[in-house]
Design an enzyme around this catalytic site. Structure first.
Site: not given
Length: 348
Positions: A92-94, A100, A121
Protein backbone atom coordinates in the site's frame (compact mmCIF):
# COMPACT_ATOMS: atom_id res chain seq x y z
CA UNK A 1 -3.23 -15.65 -9.80
CA UNK A 2 -5.60 -12.73 -10.36
CA UNK A 3 -4.62 -9.13 -9.75
CA UNK A 4 -7.43 -7.43 -7.84
CA UNK A 5 -7.56 -4.51 -5.37
CA UNK A 6 -7.77 -5.76 -1.79
CA UNK A 7 -9.73 -4.19 1.08
CA UNK A 8 -8.75 -3.75 4.73
CA UNK A 9 -11.03 -6.65 5.65
CA UNK A 10 -8.69 -9.06 3.83
CA UNK A 11 -5.41 -8.13 5.55
CA UNK A 12 -5.13 -11.48 7.33
CA UNK A 13 -4.85 -13.34 4.02
CA UNK A 14 -1.32 -12.06 3.30
CA UNK A 15 2.16 -13.11 4.38
CA UNK A 16 3.42 -9.55 4.85
CA UNK A 17 2.17 -5.97 4.61
CA UNK A 18 4.50 -3.62 2.74
CA UNK A 19 4.26 0.13 3.24
CA UNK A 20 5.70 1.72 0.10
CA UNK A 21 5.48 5.28 1.44
CA UNK A 22 8.42 7.39 2.62
CA UNK A 23 9.98 6.81 6.06
CA UNK A 24 8.44 10.03 7.40
CA UNK A 25 4.96 8.97 6.33
CA UNK A 26 5.50 5.52 7.84
CA UNK A 27 6.74 6.99 11.14
CA UNK A 28 3.54 9.02 11.61
CA UNK A 29 1.34 5.93 11.33
CA UNK A 30 1.11 2.68 9.42
CA UNK A 31 -0.88 -0.53 9.29
CA UNK A 32 -0.01 -2.71 12.31
CA UNK A 33 2.84 -5.07 11.49
CA UNK A 34 3.66 -3.43 8.13
CA UNK A 35 7.31 -3.14 7.09
CA UNK A 36 8.53 0.04 5.41
CA UNK A 37 9.98 -0.46 1.92
CA UNK A 38 9.81 3.03 0.42
CA UNK A 39 9.81 3.38 -3.33
CA UNK A 40 10.79 7.03 -2.73
CA UNK A 41 12.59 8.14 0.42
CA UNK A 42 11.84 11.50 2.03
CA UNK A 43 14.39 13.48 0.00
CA UNK A 44 13.46 11.75 -3.27
CA UNK A 45 9.80 12.47 -2.62
CA UNK A 46 10.63 16.13 -2.06
CA UNK A 47 12.60 16.29 -5.32
CA UNK A 48 9.79 14.68 -7.32
CA UNK A 49 7.18 16.95 -5.75
CA UNK A 50 9.21 20.08 -6.42
CA UNK A 51 9.80 19.03 -10.02
CA UNK A 52 6.08 18.39 -10.48
CA UNK A 53 5.22 21.91 -9.27
CA UNK A 54 8.10 23.86 -10.81
CA UNK A 55 8.68 22.01 -14.11
CA UNK A 56 6.04 19.50 -15.24
CA UNK A 57 4.29 16.27 -14.38
CA UNK A 58 6.18 14.52 -17.18
CA UNK A 59 9.61 15.51 -15.85
CA UNK A 60 8.55 14.53 -12.33
CA UNK A 61 7.45 11.08 -13.52
CA UNK A 62 10.66 10.61 -15.48
CA UNK A 63 12.88 11.46 -12.51
CA UNK A 64 10.65 9.58 -10.09
CA UNK A 65 10.43 6.52 -12.30
CA UNK A 66 14.18 6.03 -12.22
CA UNK A 67 14.26 6.45 -8.46
CA UNK A 68 11.38 4.02 -7.96
CA UNK A 69 13.01 1.39 -10.18
CA UNK A 70 16.30 1.62 -8.27
CA UNK A 71 14.60 1.41 -4.88
CA UNK A 72 12.40 -1.55 -5.81
CA UNK A 73 15.45 -3.34 -7.22
CA UNK A 74 17.27 -2.76 -3.94
CA UNK A 75 14.36 -4.14 -1.91
CA UNK A 76 14.22 -7.22 -4.15
CA UNK A 77 17.94 -7.86 -3.67
CA UNK A 78 18.19 -7.02 0.04
CA UNK A 79 14.88 -8.09 1.57
CA UNK A 80 13.02 -10.45 -0.73
CA UNK A 81 15.67 -12.51 -2.52
CA UNK A 82 15.00 -15.54 -0.31
CA UNK A 83 11.18 -15.48 -0.39
CA UNK A 84 9.49 -18.64 -1.69
CA UNK A 85 7.04 -18.75 -4.58
CA UNK A 86 4.02 -18.87 -2.25
CA UNK A 87 5.10 -15.67 -0.43
CA UNK A 88 2.10 -13.30 -0.66
CA UNK A 89 2.69 -9.60 -0.01
CA UNK A 90 0.08 -6.82 0.21
CA UNK A 91 1.45 -3.42 -0.77
CA UNK A 92 0.00 0.00 0.00
CA UNK A 93 0.93 3.65 -0.40
CA UNK A 94 -0.98 6.86 0.43
CA UNK A 95 -4.01 6.40 -1.84
CA UNK A 96 -3.35 3.05 -3.50
CA UNK A 97 -1.85 4.75 -6.55
CA UNK A 98 1.39 4.76 -8.50
CA UNK A 99 3.86 3.98 -5.73
CA UNK A 100 2.23 0.77 -4.56
CA UNK A 101 1.05 -0.04 -8.10
CA UNK A 102 4.62 0.05 -9.42
CA UNK A 103 5.84 -2.14 -6.58
CA UNK A 104 3.07 -4.69 -7.11
CA UNK A 105 3.78 -4.90 -10.85
CA UNK A 106 7.44 -5.75 -10.24
CA UNK A 107 6.62 -8.32 -7.57
CA UNK A 108 4.07 -9.98 -9.82
CA UNK A 109 6.55 -10.06 -12.72
CA UNK A 110 8.82 -12.13 -10.46
CA UNK A 111 5.95 -14.57 -9.91
CA UNK A 112 4.61 -13.71 -6.46
CA UNK A 113 0.89 -13.21 -5.86
CA UNK A 114 1.33 -9.59 -4.77
CA UNK A 115 -1.76 -7.43 -4.33
CA UNK A 116 -2.47 -3.74 -3.80
CA UNK A 117 -4.55 -2.31 -0.94
CA UNK A 118 -7.52 -0.50 -2.42
CA UNK A 119 -7.47 3.12 -1.29
CA UNK A 120 -4.09 2.70 0.37
CA UNK A 121 -3.36 4.16 3.79
CA UNK A 122 -6.33 6.54 3.42
CA UNK A 123 -8.65 3.52 3.35
CA UNK A 124 -6.99 2.17 6.48
CA UNK A 125 -7.38 5.54 8.18
CA UNK A 126 -11.09 5.63 7.35
CA UNK A 127 -11.38 2.08 8.75
CA UNK A 128 -9.76 3.15 12.05
CA UNK A 129 -12.12 6.10 12.48
CA UNK A 130 -15.12 3.96 11.57
CA UNK A 131 -14.22 1.18 14.02
CA UNK A 132 -13.65 3.56 16.94
CA UNK A 133 -17.03 5.16 16.25
CA UNK A 134 -18.65 1.72 16.03
CA UNK A 135 -17.10 0.04 19.08
CA UNK A 136 -16.78 2.89 21.61
CA UNK A 137 -20.53 3.38 22.22
CA UNK A 138 -20.90 -0.37 22.93
CA UNK A 139 -18.27 -0.50 25.69
CA UNK A 140 -19.48 -1.32 29.21
CA UNK A 141 -16.99 1.07 30.82
CA UNK A 142 -16.10 1.37 34.50
CA UNK A 143 -14.33 4.68 34.98
CA UNK A 144 -11.72 5.05 37.74
CA UNK A 145 -11.30 8.57 39.04
CA UNK A 146 -9.56 10.21 41.96
CA UNK A 147 -7.13 13.08 42.48
CA UNK A 148 -3.55 12.88 41.24
CA UNK A 149 -1.58 10.33 43.24
CA UNK A 150 -4.48 7.91 43.68
CA UNK A 151 -2.54 5.24 41.73
CA UNK A 152 -5.28 4.86 39.11
CA UNK A 153 -2.89 3.61 36.43
CA UNK A 154 -1.35 1.08 38.78
CA UNK A 155 -4.82 -0.09 39.81
CA UNK A 156 -5.65 -0.60 36.12
CA UNK A 157 -2.51 -2.68 35.72
CA UNK A 158 -3.45 -4.77 38.76
CA UNK A 159 -6.95 -5.30 37.37
CA UNK A 160 -5.47 -6.45 34.07
CA UNK A 161 -3.17 -8.86 35.89
CA UNK A 162 -6.27 -10.34 37.54
CA UNK A 163 -7.90 -10.99 34.14
CA UNK A 164 -10.06 -7.88 33.84
CA UNK A 165 -10.39 -6.03 30.53
CA UNK A 166 -8.49 -2.74 30.74
CA UNK A 167 -8.14 0.22 28.39
CA UNK A 168 -4.99 2.13 29.38
CA UNK A 169 -5.26 5.38 27.43
CA UNK A 170 -2.22 6.94 29.07
CA UNK A 171 -0.04 4.01 28.05
CA UNK A 172 -1.31 4.27 24.45
CA UNK A 173 -0.66 8.03 24.50
CA UNK A 174 2.72 7.69 26.29
CA UNK A 175 1.70 10.46 28.67
CA UNK A 176 0.17 10.67 32.14
CA UNK A 177 -2.06 13.59 31.31
CA UNK A 178 -0.60 16.15 33.72
CA UNK A 179 2.07 18.84 33.75
CA UNK A 180 4.62 16.18 34.78
CA UNK A 181 3.06 13.56 32.56
CA UNK A 182 5.74 12.86 29.96
CA UNK A 183 7.10 9.31 30.18
CA UNK A 184 10.90 8.97 30.19
CA UNK A 185 12.22 7.49 26.97
CA UNK A 186 8.76 7.34 25.36
CA UNK A 187 7.85 10.18 23.00
CA UNK A 188 4.16 10.52 22.30
CA UNK A 189 2.95 8.97 19.03
CA UNK A 190 1.23 10.98 16.34
CA UNK A 191 -2.52 11.46 16.67
CA UNK A 192 -3.06 8.95 13.87
CA UNK A 193 -0.70 6.45 15.46
CA UNK A 194 -2.50 6.84 18.78
CA UNK A 195 -5.85 6.17 17.14
CA UNK A 196 -4.56 3.11 15.29
CA UNK A 197 -3.29 1.62 18.57
CA UNK A 198 -6.55 2.56 20.28
CA UNK A 199 -8.63 0.86 17.59
CA UNK A 200 -6.56 -2.31 17.97
CA UNK A 201 -7.22 -2.32 21.71
CA UNK A 202 -10.95 -1.73 21.28
CA UNK A 203 -11.21 -4.51 18.70
CA UNK A 204 -9.85 -7.13 21.12
CA UNK A 205 -12.48 -6.50 23.83
CA UNK A 206 -15.34 -8.86 24.57
CA UNK A 207 -18.24 -6.40 24.45
CA UNK A 208 -20.21 -8.60 26.82
CA UNK A 209 -17.74 -7.90 29.64
CA UNK A 210 -16.89 -4.69 31.47
CA UNK A 211 -13.86 -2.62 30.54
CA UNK A 212 -11.94 -0.59 33.13
CA UNK A 213 -10.55 2.81 32.12
CA UNK A 214 -9.13 5.85 33.87
CA UNK A 215 -11.01 9.15 33.75
CA UNK A 216 -9.38 11.42 31.17
CA UNK A 217 -9.99 14.89 29.85
CA UNK A 218 -10.21 15.52 26.12
CA UNK A 219 -6.44 15.84 25.79
CA UNK A 220 -3.66 13.55 27.00
CA UNK A 221 -0.50 15.55 26.52
CA UNK A 222 -0.74 16.80 22.94
CA UNK A 223 -3.10 14.02 21.83
CA UNK A 224 -6.90 14.13 21.68
CA UNK A 225 -9.21 11.33 22.79
CA UNK A 226 -11.60 10.57 19.88
CA UNK A 227 -15.05 12.02 20.48
CA UNK A 228 -17.04 8.73 20.43
CA UNK A 229 -14.85 7.26 23.17
CA UNK A 230 -14.76 10.50 25.16
CA UNK A 231 -18.54 10.68 25.16
CA UNK A 232 -18.86 7.06 26.26
CA UNK A 233 -16.35 7.62 29.04
CA UNK A 234 -18.18 10.69 30.31
CA UNK A 235 -21.56 8.95 30.52
CA UNK A 236 -20.33 5.69 32.11
CA UNK A 237 -20.35 4.41 35.68
CA UNK A 238 -17.72 5.91 38.00
CA UNK A 239 -15.63 4.44 40.82
CA UNK A 240 -13.75 7.09 42.81
CA UNK A 241 -10.59 6.22 44.74
CA UNK A 242 -10.59 8.23 47.98
CA UNK A 243 -7.00 7.84 49.13
CA UNK A 244 -5.57 9.76 52.06
CA UNK A 245 -3.22 12.67 51.27
CA UNK A 246 -0.41 10.84 53.07
CA UNK A 247 -0.83 7.72 50.93
CA UNK A 248 -1.02 9.78 47.75
CA UNK A 249 2.11 11.77 48.56
CA UNK A 250 4.07 8.61 49.36
CA UNK A 251 2.91 7.07 46.08
CA UNK A 252 3.84 10.15 44.01
CA UNK A 253 7.30 10.29 45.55
CA UNK A 254 7.88 6.66 44.53
CA UNK A 255 6.28 6.92 41.10
CA UNK A 256 8.00 10.14 40.07
CA UNK A 257 11.34 9.60 41.79
CA UNK A 258 13.04 9.61 38.36
CA UNK A 259 12.31 13.34 38.04
CA UNK A 260 15.09 14.04 40.55
CA UNK A 261 17.58 12.80 37.95
CA UNK A 262 16.88 15.85 35.78
CA UNK A 263 16.25 18.82 38.09
CA UNK A 264 16.47 21.40 35.30
CA UNK A 265 14.00 19.45 33.20
CA UNK A 266 11.63 19.29 36.17
CA UNK A 267 11.95 23.04 36.73
CA UNK A 268 11.22 23.63 33.04
CA UNK A 269 8.08 21.47 33.23
CA UNK A 270 6.88 23.51 36.19
CA UNK A 271 7.48 26.64 34.14
CA UNK A 272 4.51 25.73 31.97
CA UNK A 273 2.33 26.66 34.97
CA UNK A 274 3.50 30.30 35.00
CA UNK A 275 0.11 31.57 33.82
CA UNK A 276 -1.66 29.74 36.66
CA UNK A 277 0.58 30.51 39.66
CA UNK A 278 1.83 33.60 41.51
CA UNK A 279 5.44 34.32 40.60
CA UNK A 280 6.73 33.70 44.10
CA UNK A 281 5.00 30.30 44.31
CA UNK A 282 6.43 29.19 40.97
CA UNK A 283 9.89 30.43 41.98
CA UNK A 284 9.73 28.37 45.19
CA UNK A 285 8.58 25.26 43.32
CA UNK A 286 11.35 25.60 40.74
CA UNK A 287 13.92 26.10 43.50
CA UNK A 288 12.76 22.88 45.16
CA UNK A 289 13.03 21.14 41.78
CA UNK A 290 16.57 22.39 41.17
CA UNK A 291 17.61 21.21 44.66
CA UNK A 292 15.89 17.82 44.19
CA UNK A 293 13.59 18.50 47.15
CA UNK A 294 10.64 16.45 45.93
CA UNK A 295 8.64 15.97 49.18
CA UNK A 296 7.76 19.66 49.74
CA UNK A 297 7.34 20.17 45.97
CA UNK A 298 4.85 17.33 45.56
CA UNK A 299 2.98 18.26 48.73
CA UNK A 300 2.55 21.80 47.36
CA UNK A 301 1.61 20.54 43.87
CA UNK A 302 -1.11 18.36 45.38
CA UNK A 303 -2.56 21.04 47.64
CA UNK A 304 -2.30 24.05 45.33
CA UNK A 305 -2.54 22.64 41.80
CA UNK A 306 -3.68 19.05 41.35
CA UNK A 307 -6.46 18.90 43.95
CA UNK A 308 -8.13 22.21 43.01
CA UNK A 309 -7.90 21.24 39.33
CA UNK A 310 -9.51 17.87 40.08
CA UNK A 311 -12.32 19.51 42.06
CA UNK A 312 -13.05 21.90 39.19
CA UNK A 313 -12.81 19.46 36.31
CA UNK A 314 -14.28 16.10 37.29
CA UNK A 315 -17.86 17.30 37.58
CA UNK A 316 -17.64 18.60 34.03
CA UNK A 317 -15.98 15.50 32.63
CA UNK A 318 -18.00 12.76 34.37
CA UNK A 319 -21.77 12.95 34.18
CA UNK A 320 -22.28 10.27 36.87
CA UNK A 321 -19.68 11.47 39.37
CA UNK A 322 -22.37 12.39 41.90
CA UNK A 323 -23.42 8.73 41.97
CA UNK A 324 -19.90 7.32 42.06
CA UNK A 325 -19.01 4.34 44.22
CA UNK A 326 -16.29 5.66 46.53
CA UNK A 327 -13.53 3.43 47.83
CA UNK A 328 -11.45 4.64 50.77
CA UNK A 329 -7.77 3.74 50.86
CA UNK A 330 -4.84 4.58 53.13
CA UNK A 331 -2.22 2.26 51.60
CA UNK A 332 -0.87 2.67 48.07
CA UNK A 333 2.12 0.40 48.43
CA UNK A 334 2.37 -2.41 45.88
CA UNK A 335 0.44 -4.75 48.18
CA UNK A 336 -2.07 -2.04 48.97
CA UNK A 337 -2.70 -1.36 45.28
CA UNK A 338 -3.35 -5.03 44.55
CA UNK A 339 -5.76 -5.23 47.48
CA UNK A 340 -7.47 -2.06 46.28
CA UNK A 341 -7.85 -3.50 42.75
CA UNK A 342 -9.39 -6.70 44.07
CA UNK A 343 -11.83 -4.71 46.21
CA UNK A 344 -12.80 -2.51 43.24
CA UNK A 345 -13.31 -5.55 41.01
CA UNK A 346 -15.67 -7.05 43.61
CA UNK A 347 -17.97 -4.03 43.72
CA UNK A 348 -21.55 -4.74 42.59
Amino acid sequence: MSHKPTTVNELGEFTVLIDARSPAEYALDHLPGAINCPVLDDEERRIVGTTYVQVSAFEARKIGGAMVARNIARHLEDLFHDKPRDWRPLVYCWRGGMRSGSFVNWLRLVGWDAQQLKGGYKAWRAHVIEQIALIAPQLDLRVLCGPTGSAKTRVLQALAADGEQVLDLEDLAAHRGSVLGGMPGRPQPSQKGFETALMQDLARFDLGRRVWVEAESRRIGRLTVPEPLLQRLRESRVIEIDATPEARLAYLLRDYAWLADDPQGLADKLGTLRELLPKDVLAQWQAWALHRELPPLFAALMAQHYDPLYARSQGRHLERLAHAQRVACDDLSDAGIHALARHIASLP
